[in-house]
Design an enzyme around this catalytic site. Structure first.
Site, PDB file in Angstrom:
ATOM      1  N   ASP A  34     -45.432  61.000  20.170  1.00 60.18           N
ATOM      2  CA  ASP A  34     -45.445  61.105  21.232  1.00 60.18           C
ATOM      3  C   ASP A  34     -45.552  62.718  21.345  1.00 60.18           C
ATOM      4  O   ASP A  34     -44.938  63.496  20.644  1.00 60.18           O
ATOM      5  CB  ASP A  34     -43.973  60.953  21.931  1.00 60.18           C
ATOM      6  CG  ASP A  34     -43.764  59.440  22.156  1.00 60.18           C
ATOM      7  OD1 ASP A  34     -44.552  58.898  22.951  1.00 60.18           O
ATOM      8  OD2 ASP A  34     -42.895  58.591  21.467  1.00 60.18           O
ATOM      9  N   ASP A 174     -43.668  50.548  25.893  1.00 63.33           N
ATOM     10  CA  ASP A 174     -43.378  51.537  25.643  1.00 63.33           C
ATOM     11  C   ASP A 174     -41.766  52.124  25.969  1.00 63.33           C
ATOM     12  O   ASP A 174     -41.555  52.532  27.403  1.00 63.33           O
ATOM     13  CB  ASP A 174     -44.284  53.035  25.521  1.00 63.33           C
ATOM     14  CG  ASP A 174     -43.647  54.082  24.939  1.00 63.33           C
ATOM     15  OD1 ASP A 174     -42.685  53.898  23.805  1.00 63.33           O
ATOM     16  OD2 ASP A 174     -44.193  55.138  25.058  1.00 63.33           O
ATOM     17  N   GLY A 175     -40.723  51.973  25.220  1.00 66.00           N
ATOM     18  CA  GLY A 175     -39.383  52.363  25.641  1.00 66.00           C
ATOM     19  C   GLY A 175     -38.486  51.086  25.450  1.00 66.00           C
ATOM     20  O   GLY A 175     -38.619  50.176  26.112  1.00 66.00           O
ATOM     21  N   GLY A 176     -37.393  51.279  24.925  1.00 63.24           N
ATOM     22  CA  GLY A 176     -36.197  50.354  24.648  1.00 63.24           C
ATOM     23  C   GLY A 176     -36.775  48.734  24.105  1.00 63.24           C
ATOM     24  O   GLY A 176     -36.121  47.682  24.571  1.00 63.24           O
ATOM     25  N   SER A 197     -36.855  53.555  18.082  1.00 56.64           N
ATOM     26  CA  SER A 197     -35.269  53.578  17.737  1.00 56.64           C
ATOM     27  C   SER A 197     -35.154  52.278  16.932  1.00 56.64           C
ATOM     28  O   SER A 197     -34.506  52.048  15.794  1.00 56.64           O
ATOM     29  CB  SER A 197     -34.286  53.553  18.745  1.00 56.64           C
ATOM     30  OG  SER A 197     -34.368  54.415  19.526  1.00 56.64           O
TER      31      SER A 197
HETATM   32  C1  DX5 Z   1     -40.535  57.985  25.090  1.00 55.10           C
HETATM   33  C2  DX5 Z   1     -41.559  57.809  24.373  1.00 55.10           C
HETATM   34  C3  DX5 Z   1     -41.502  56.652  23.326  1.00 55.10           C
HETATM   35  C4  DX5 Z   1     -40.117  56.513  22.606  1.00 55.10           C
HETATM   36  C5  DX5 Z   1     -39.578  55.232  22.657  1.00 55.10           C
HETATM   37  O1  DX5 Z   1     -40.917  59.349  25.855  1.00 55.10           O
HETATM   38  O2  DX5 Z   1     -42.687  57.569  24.721  1.00 55.10           O
HETATM   39  O3  DX5 Z   1     -42.535  56.504  22.553  1.00 55.10           O
HETATM   40  O4  DX5 Z   1     -40.271  56.715  21.163  1.00 55.10           O
HETATM   41  O5  DX5 Z   1     -38.516  55.130  22.051  1.00 55.10           O
HETATM   42  P1  DX5 Z   1     -37.572  53.706  21.624  1.00 55.10           P
HETATM   43  O6  DX5 Z   1     -38.219  52.805  21.312  1.00 55.10           O
HETATM   44  O7  DX5 Z   1     -36.238  54.392  21.248  1.00 55.10           O
HETATM   45  O8  DX5 Z   1     -36.980  53.561  23.199  1.00 55.10           O
HETATM   46 ZN    ZN Z   2     -44.622  57.115  23.719  1.00 48.50          ZN
END
Ligand code: DX5
Ligand code: ZN
Length: 215
Positions: A34, A174-176, A197
């Site tokens: 990112d 992407d995300g959570g 994460s």
């Molecule tokens: C958020 C990023 C994601 C991030 C996701 O702006 O684009 O790639 O790393 O993080 P997690 O998997 O912790 O939600």
């Molecule tokens: Zn990302």
């Protein structure tokens, strides 16, 4: 079996290389980087030097996710650094077709990210210029945010538009993403799980990657 893209935002930043190698050995398919500018999002993250150094460290494809304004001004430096895929946010770029073309012209796969507040209808006009789609299930900017359930509806709609237009590109979420949301996302037709994460903050990176891969 799921494809897993390991998002290094959640790494121990002093140990990115070794943690990426552990994810690679455990079966991760891509590395997700990112790039944030402190303007489009509050946070500031990685520059092209990290991409160039990771290129020497891992054999995995490097997927650069630009979470920044004016992505066209950043393209040359990340292309030169060795990015394999470059995605930018639809709402951060007034001329997305131009930008997608420029990425392809640099010999790189062109991707588009769509944030949780935006719909996917314009994909109809963009898919034939694209090689990758990132549907975001958190607001860009930080790891570890709560998962937006609306992504399931958008995943289904994006797949419909792909069927209607005959343009199929891999869909990443992407995300959570963790083992629970990941299972449901795979059932709903996701191709790639981007996980930060749940991989790099886990007790075992290896076990976490393997668990996601088995979904
Ligand atoms: C958020 C990023 C994601 C991030 C996701 O702006 O684009 O790639 O790393 O993080 P997690 O998997 O912790 O939600
Ligand atoms: Zn990302």
């Amino acid at each position: 079996m799921a494809k897993v893209s390991a998002s290094i935002l959640a790494c121990d930043q002093t140990r990115i290389g070794e943690q990426v190698l552990e994810a690679e050995r455990a079966g991760a398919d891509l590395v997700h980087i990112d790039v944030m500018d402190g303007v489009y999002v509050e946070n500031v993250t990685f520059g092209p030097q990290l991409v160039a150094d990771l290129k020497k460290t891992t054999k995995l494809p490097l997927s650069v996710h630009m979470e920044l304004l004016r992505p066209e001004t950043f393209l040359p430096m990340f292309a030169k650094a060795g990015a394999d895929i470059i995605s930018f946010q639809l709402d951060a770029c007034p001329n997305p077709i131009h930008m997608l073309r420029e990425i392809r012209r640099a010999g790189i796969k062109a991707g588009l990210g769509i944030g949780p507040a935006y719909d996917v209808e314009s994909l109809r006009y963009l898919l034939h210029h694209m090689d990758a789609l990132i549907l975001m299930s958190v607001e860009p900017g930080y790891g570890g945010q709560p998962f937006e359930e609306s992504v399931y509806e958008k995943l289904a709609r994006a797949r419909e538009i792909m069927d209607e237009t005959g343009c199929r590109v891999p869909i990443s979420i992407d995300g959570g993403v963790n083992a629970v949301t990941g299972r449901r996302l795979m059932d709903a037709g996701a191709d790639i799980l981007i996980a930060g994460s749940s991989v790099f903050q886990a007790d075992s990176i290896t076990a976490a990657v393997k668990e996601l891969k088995q979904l």
